[in-house]
Design a protein around this motif. Structure first.
Motif, PDB file in Angstrom:
ATOM      1  N   GLY B 209       0.778  -1.354   0.191  1.00  0.00           N
ATOM      2  CA  GLY B 209       0.106  -0.054  -0.092  1.00  0.00           C
ATOM      3  C   GLY B 209       0.659   1.321   0.026  1.00  0.00           C
ATOM      4  N   GLU B 210       2.336   1.102   0.112  1.00  0.00           N
ATOM      5  CA  GLU B 210       2.939   2.501   0.185  1.00  0.00           C
ATOM      6  C   GLU B 210       2.908   3.244  -1.241  1.00  0.00           C
ATOM      7  OE1 GLU B 210       5.127   4.180   2.066  1.00  0.00           O
ATOM      8  OE2 GLU B 210       4.075   3.045   3.446  1.00  0.00           O
ATOM      9  N   CYS B 211       2.261   2.642  -2.410  1.00  0.00           N
ATOM     10  CA  CYS B 211       2.005   3.096  -3.616  1.00  0.00           C
ATOM     11  C   CYS B 211       1.050   4.476  -3.446  1.00  0.00           C
ATOM     12  CB  CYS B 211       2.140   2.406  -4.755  1.00  0.00           C
ATOM     13  SG  CYS B 211       0.721   1.112  -4.374  1.00  0.00           S
ATOM     14  N   THR B 212       0.050   3.797  -2.717  1.00  0.00           N
ATOM     15  CA  THR B 212      -1.016   4.774  -2.376  1.00  0.00           C
ATOM     16  C   THR B 212      -0.616   6.011  -1.573  1.00  0.00           C
ATOM     17  OG1 THR B 212      -2.446   3.014  -3.077  1.00  0.00           O
ATOM     18  CG2 THR B 212      -3.459   4.968  -1.668  1.00  0.00           C
ATOM     19  N   GLU B 213       0.097   5.693  -0.597  1.00  0.00           N
ATOM     20  CA  GLU B 213       0.416   6.549   0.312  1.00  0.00           C
ATOM     21  C   GLU B 213       1.160   7.805  -0.223  1.00  0.00           C
ATOM     22  OE1 GLU B 213       0.430   6.997   3.897  1.00  0.00           O
ATOM     23  OE2 GLU B 213      -1.253   5.303   3.643  1.00  0.00           O
ATOM     24  N   VAL B 214       2.287   7.497  -1.399  1.00  0.00           N
ATOM     25  CA  VAL B 214       3.136   8.501  -1.758  1.00  0.00           C
ATOM     26  C   VAL B 214       2.643   9.248  -3.041  1.00  0.00           C
ATOM     27  CG1 VAL B 214       5.063   7.267  -0.820  1.00  0.00           C
ATOM     28  CG2 VAL B 214       4.562   6.744  -3.242  1.00  0.00           C
ATOM     29  N   CYS B 215       1.351   8.642  -3.622  1.00  0.00           N
ATOM     30  CA  CYS B 215       0.910   9.309  -4.932  1.00  0.00           C
ATOM     31  C   CYS B 215       0.732  10.585  -4.798  1.00  0.00           C
ATOM     32  CB  CYS B 215      -0.213   8.445  -5.401  1.00  0.00           C
ATOM     33  SG  CYS B 215      -0.819   9.138  -6.945  1.00  0.00           S
ATOM     34  N   PRO B 216       1.339  11.594  -5.372  1.00  0.00           N
ATOM     35  CA  PRO B 216       1.011  12.897  -5.334  1.00  0.00           C
ATOM     36  C   PRO B 216      -0.503  13.305  -5.875  1.00  0.00           C
ATOM     37  CG  PRO B 216       2.364  12.937  -7.099  1.00  0.00           C
ATOM     38  CD  PRO B 216       2.369  11.336  -6.617  1.00  0.00           C
ATOM     39  N   LYS B 217      -0.761  12.306  -6.866  1.00  0.00           N
ATOM     40  CA  LYS B 217      -2.215  12.833  -7.292  1.00  0.00           C
ATOM     41  C   LYS B 217      -3.407  11.862  -6.837  1.00  0.00           C
ATOM     42  CE  LYS B 217      -1.712  15.506 -10.379  1.00  0.00           C
ATOM     43  NZ  LYS B 217      -1.604  16.929 -10.307  1.00  0.00           N
ATOM     44  N   HIS B 218      -3.324  11.181  -5.699  1.00  0.00           N
ATOM     45  CA  HIS B 218      -4.125  10.390  -5.106  1.00  0.00           C
ATOM     46  C   HIS B 218      -4.766   9.451  -6.155  1.00  0.00           C
ATOM     47  CE1 HIS B 218      -3.494  13.413  -1.699  1.00  0.00           C
ATOM     48  NE2 HIS B 218      -3.895  14.311  -2.898  1.00  0.00           N
ATOM     49  N   VAL B 219      -4.006   8.891  -6.807  1.00  0.00           N
ATOM     50  CA  VAL B 219      -4.520   7.809  -7.765  1.00  0.00           C
ATOM     51  C   VAL B 219      -5.104   6.407  -7.161  1.00  0.00           C
ATOM     52  CG1 VAL B 219      -3.762   6.275  -9.669  1.00  0.00           C
ATOM     53  CG2 VAL B 219      -3.444   8.863  -9.764  1.00  0.00           C
ATOM     54  N   ASP B 220      -4.535   6.018  -5.969  1.00  0.00           N
ATOM     55  CA  ASP B 220      -4.812   4.559  -5.355  1.00  0.00           C
ATOM     56  C   ASP B 220      -4.107   3.508  -6.123  1.00  0.00           C
ATOM     57  OD1 ASP B 220      -5.559   2.890  -3.473  1.00  0.00           O
ATOM     58  OD2 ASP B 220      -7.362   3.090  -3.721  1.00  0.00           O
ATOM     59  N   PRO B 221      -2.837   3.332  -6.644  1.00  0.00           N
ATOM     60  CA  PRO B 221      -2.674   2.111  -7.234  1.00  0.00           C
ATOM     61  C   PRO B 221      -2.865   0.883  -6.659  1.00  0.00           C
ATOM     62  CG  PRO B 221      -0.883   3.733  -7.297  1.00  0.00           C
ATOM     63  CD  PRO B 221      -1.876   4.241  -6.264  1.00  0.00           C
ATOM     64  N   ALA B 222      -2.898   0.826  -5.130  1.00  0.00           N
ATOM     65  CA  ALA B 222      -2.919  -0.186  -4.456  1.00  0.00           C
ATOM     66  C   ALA B 222      -4.361  -0.706  -4.763  1.00  0.00           C
ATOM     67  CB  ALA B 222      -2.640  -0.097  -3.114  1.00  0.00           C
TER      68      ALA B 222
END
Lengths: 116, 247
Positions: B209-222
């Motif tokens: 879930g770190e991908c979603t944490e760091v995404c600057p555009k709030h994409v929620d890849p997780a």
């Protein structure tokens, strides 16, 4: 799909097992681990519990309760070994130990519930 | 308030160094400066040899992603003042080979991105005379969140699975595949599934879930990956039960 991979099957068992483990097991832990032994709730007698456990639907429920969380463990432990210990080269052995363990646990649970 | 702050910037020249070393630079500490402003100050006034990528300064182009004090950040959207009194450590994005200083080699991502066909796939294009492909606001809402991705690769730098094994397709490419799968104008889901349901596609993800944490555009890849796993699992059961019907 080219070669048939069984990852989706094991992932589904992992996923459903996670739900069962998170929502149902705490209820059993609370009842049999705390509430009955500490006398918060009057426990049913052994005979009543045994009669309850022999009902086909209850047997099925207990089977699901034992089996699915084992598959949840297997999948999670497999990836913990891969990523935590970085032993991906032991892939076959790990798959045998984890999913194999869950299958054996499922068979044992099935046998015990059948022979109640 | 101090009027200077120290930046420790990773320097790496593949022809001279075997691994990155850190160089310290003192830059003016200004409340309205972002990390990128400080890097531009270094480049303009202190050391013209510093290399890094940037373009828009407004969080849209996705070029200025770097590690700031160990966290993947868009340097144009990260204020110096958050790191006062310093020093602030700036490094190239983790999990990628470094070309020079703060510039990463992103071919691996570009290859993966292309593989998932991030464009609208259609069986038949209708002639222009028949007009545009209409979409309801609900249909737009289905995929809009995933279309905000700017390919900045912060999610790849944050992903421990990609860090361990870069065969994994990775967060942004899967989120972008999902962006087109969920588009009512697109019929490419099956083609993409061939790539993504591969073991190294979606199944490598362990939902850190770190991908979603760091995404600057709030994409929620997780979220996109988990959603995709459910779809792929349903598809798998269908193809298992009805081998011909599912095609």
């Amino acid at each position: 799909m080219g070669k048939r991979s069984f990852v989706p099957l094991f992932w589904t068992l992992f996923s459903v097992g996670g739900v069962v483990a998170a929502f149902l097991i705490p209820i059993h832990l609370f009842l049999f681990g705390l509430a009955f032994p500490l006398g918060w709730i009057q426990p049913p007698t052994y005979e009543r519990l045994l009669a309850l456990a022999r009902l086909p639907l209850v047997r099925l429920y207990l089977f699901v309760l034992c089996s699915l969380p084992l598959f949840h463990w297997a999948h999670r432990f497999r990836y913990t070994l891969y990523d935590g210990l970085q032993v991906k080269h032991l892939n076959e052995l790990i798959i045998l130990g984890t999913y194999g363990g869950a299958i054996v646990g499922t068979l044992v649970a099935g046998y015990l519930l059948w022979s109640l | 308030m101090a009027d200077k702050i120290t930046l420790e910037v990773a320097r790496y020249d593949p022809e001279r160094h075997t691994e990155p070393t850190f160089e310290k630079y003192e830059v003016p500490f200004r409340k309205d400066w972002v990390i990128l402003d400080a890097l531009n100050y270094i480049k303009d006034r202190l050391d013209g040899s510093l290399s890094y990528r940037w373009s828009c300064r407004t969080g849209i182009c996705g070029s200025c992603g770097m590690m700031v004090d160990g966290e993947p950040k868009l340097t144009c959207a990260t204020f110096l003042s958050s790191y006062a009194p310093g020093p602030v450590r700036v490094e190239a994005l983790r999990n990628f080979p470094i070309v020079r200083d703060l510039v990463i080699e992103m071919t691996d991502f570009m290859v993966k991105l292309k593989k998932v066909k991030p464009w609208i796939v259609r069986e038949n294009e209708k002639p222009i005379s028949q007009g545009e492909y209409l979409q309801t606001p609900e249909q737009l809402e289905n995929y809009k969140q995933f279309s905000m991705c700017i390919n900045c690769l912060l999610c790849y730098a944050a992903c421990p699975v990609y860090g361990l094994d870069n065969l994994f397709t990775g967060p942004a490419a899967i989120a972008l595949a999902q962006r087109y799968n969920l588009d009512s104008r697109d019929v490419g889901a099956r083609e993409r599934r061939e790539i993504l349901s591969d073991h190294e596609g979606i199944w490598g993800c362990t939902f850190v879930g770190e991908c979603t944490e760091v995404c600057p555009k709030h994409v929620d890849p997780a979220g996109a990956i988990q959603q995709y796993k459910v779809d792929a699992a349903i598809d798998w059961f269908k193809s298992f039960l009805l081998p011909r019907g599912a095609k």
